[in-house]
Design an enzyme around this catalytic site. Sequence first.
Site, PDB file in Angstrom:
ATOM      1  N   GLU A 160       0.856  -1.226   0.002  1.00 35.30           N
ATOM      2  CA  GLU A 160       0.077   0.067   0.088  1.00 35.30           C
ATOM      3  C   GLU A 160       0.770   1.415   0.055  1.00 35.30           C
ATOM      4  O   GLU A 160       0.778   1.852   0.778  1.00 35.30           O
ATOM      5  CB  GLU A 160      -0.912  -0.017   1.275  1.00 35.30           C
ATOM      6  CG  GLU A 160      -1.790  -1.002   1.193  1.00 35.30           C
ATOM      7  CD  GLU A 160      -2.834  -0.969   2.066  1.00 35.30           C
ATOM      8  OE1 GLU A 160      -3.063   0.094   2.803  1.00 35.30           O
ATOM      9  OE2 GLU A 160      -4.097  -1.786   2.088  1.00 35.30           O
ATOM     10  N   GLU A 369      -5.656  -8.433   1.086  1.00 30.62           N
ATOM     11  CA  GLU A 369      -6.443  -8.135   2.269  1.00 30.62           C
ATOM     12  C   GLU A 369      -7.857  -8.020   1.959  1.00 30.62           C
ATOM     13  O   GLU A 369      -8.287  -7.342   1.204  1.00 30.62           O
ATOM     14  CB  GLU A 369      -5.911  -7.015   2.629  1.00 30.62           C
ATOM     15  CG  GLU A 369      -4.205  -7.232   3.437  1.00 30.62           C
ATOM     16  CD  GLU A 369      -3.793  -5.801   4.223  1.00 30.62           C
ATOM     17  OE1 GLU A 369      -4.754  -5.110   4.568  1.00 30.62           O
ATOM     18  OE2 GLU A 369      -2.721  -5.672   4.285  1.00 30.62           O
TER      19      GLU A 369
HETATM   20  C1  BG6 Z   1      -4.546  -2.038   5.273  1.00 29.57           C
HETATM   21  C2  BG6 Z   1      -3.060  -2.361   5.759  1.00 29.57           C
HETATM   22  O1  BG6 Z   1      -4.450  -0.905   4.925  1.00 29.57           O
HETATM   23  O2  BG6 Z   1      -5.602  -2.162   6.204  1.00 29.57           O
HETATM   24  C3  BG6 Z   1      -2.848  -3.075   7.104  1.00 29.57           C
HETATM   25  O3  BG6 Z   1      -2.197  -2.981   4.811  1.00 29.57           O
HETATM   26  C4  BG6 Z   1      -4.014  -2.533   7.930  1.00 29.57           C
HETATM   27  O4  BG6 Z   1      -1.713  -2.935   7.815  1.00 29.57           O
HETATM   28  C5  BG6 Z   1      -5.408  -2.738   7.523  1.00 29.57           C
HETATM   29  O5  BG6 Z   1      -4.184  -3.059   9.175  1.00 29.57           O
HETATM   30  C6  BG6 Z   1      -6.776  -2.369   8.038  1.00 29.57           C
HETATM   31  O6  BG6 Z   1      -6.344  -1.061   8.433  1.00 29.57           O
HETATM   32  P1  BG6 Z   1      -6.460  -0.372   9.959  1.00 29.57           P
HETATM   33  O7  BG6 Z   1      -6.204   0.857   9.975  1.00 29.57           O
HETATM   34  O8  BG6 Z   1      -8.090  -0.682  10.369  1.00 29.57           O
HETATM   35  O9  BG6 Z   1      -5.735  -1.371  10.851  1.00 29.57           O
END
Ligand code: BG6
Length: 469
Positions: A160, A369
């Site tokens: 990202e 993800e």
């Molecule tokens: C993504 C990242 O942006 O989203 C992760 O790659 C991150 O590292 C995930 O934890 C969820 O976002 P957040 O801010 O809710 O932890």
Amino acid sequence: MNNLRRDFLWGSATASYQCEGAWNEDGKVESMWDHYLHEEHLENGDVASDHYHRFAEDIRMMKEGGQNAYRFSISWPRIITDESGHVNQKGLDFYHEVIRACRENGIEPFVTLYHWDLPQYLQKDGGWLNRATCDAYVRFAETVFREFNGEVSCWTTFNEPRWTIVNGYLIGNYPPGMHDGQMTAIGGYHIMLASALAVERFRSMKISGNIGIVHSYTPVEGVDSRPETLTAMRYADNFMNNWILDVAAKGEIPEDFLEALKDKGIDLSFMKPEDLDAIRRNHVDFLGLNYYARALIKPYTSGETELTVNNKGKAAKGTTTTIIKGWFEQARDPSSRYTEWDTEIYPRGLYEGLLKAWSRYHLPMYVTENGIGYYEDVSQGEVQDDWRVSFMNDHINAIMNAAEEGADVRGYFAWSSFDLYSWKNGCEKRYGLVAVDFAHGLKRTPKKSWHWYKTVAESNGDTIAREKY
Ligand code: BG6
């Protein structure tokens, strides 16, 4: 109908800073995140899920949960501990152990080289604003490639670039906490350059396997189809997606994006011809797409640029704002559901996004993800996280619909394998398939979603409740 590949990866994902803990053990030096969170006296990842000491148990639970892949990142400050490039053998040993545990459990390691934990010794010298960080990154990549060549076949250069750079240099809620358009442009450019240079090195070293990049994919949709909305959507798509995906997949920086930056007074003289040439020549083999939500776009109306992220959950629900002066505004869909952290729940956006990325780039794709952050009480036995089951079901259904229409999707990674530290949101924003009781010895207990995902993975998606779009 289920036309997912027979070798589809059913995995889950983590990131070094968010789960390992052991922040100063076995020779690891301070990362930018260690430094920032300590300085600001904020909740940090010093211990996190203690994966550094419990990875064997965690990986065994992945296998028991039917998973066949684990996406994790390598902590740069565990491996290269100073500016002269000193290599910390204990850091390398740790990842050899992790990969060995994966292999012993039939889990494919899916390795991210950089998930935001820049060594602080580089941040101190300007971090991603400094062209020298690109060279340091390539030396780090080269060390890791050489060390793990043959043990890993799925590699990604960065996690990202947009999220880390925009949050760090424009919104200011991530380290180094800046609000500056010029810095944002330089930092983003250097990360994309470093990615291209690492791809080049990967090929020249003849490393086995494939190399990709992971993007915070935010498919853009419009509130309507008026010409001014389409114009706003193009600005938004360039800002959110194209400067990563076009660059990584095709070696092209969108011309109209560069023009729009110049119109904002950004000086682009940091883009050197020899570096642009490296970007042009070195493309990734596949795309990793992290999907949480789409962006619904409306034309810009008035006022200054305003960008805020809700890192406080229910205490700040409804405060997220994205307005870029002269370009676009992000709208809220009154008919959609949003999490306590203001993330829209919109599975169909993944379907649309995959088809769009497939038609634009024609590269294999992994959903690297996908998950939902929730407040959960882990002290009362198994967490009955029906919200996560339904969220994952609907997103996997979206992937299956896209695959049926020809998109080449090769894997799905739930975020996250187990509860971990959620950057500025702390540990109370939980994403895991396995609960971690941070207050009671970090005990692990699978949630309902873990059991459910096991049946999905073992049936290669046949147990998904399907809705054909
Ligand atoms: C993504 C990242 O942006 O989203 C992760 O790659 C991150 O590292 C995930 O934890 C969820 O976002 P957040 O801010 O809710 O932890």
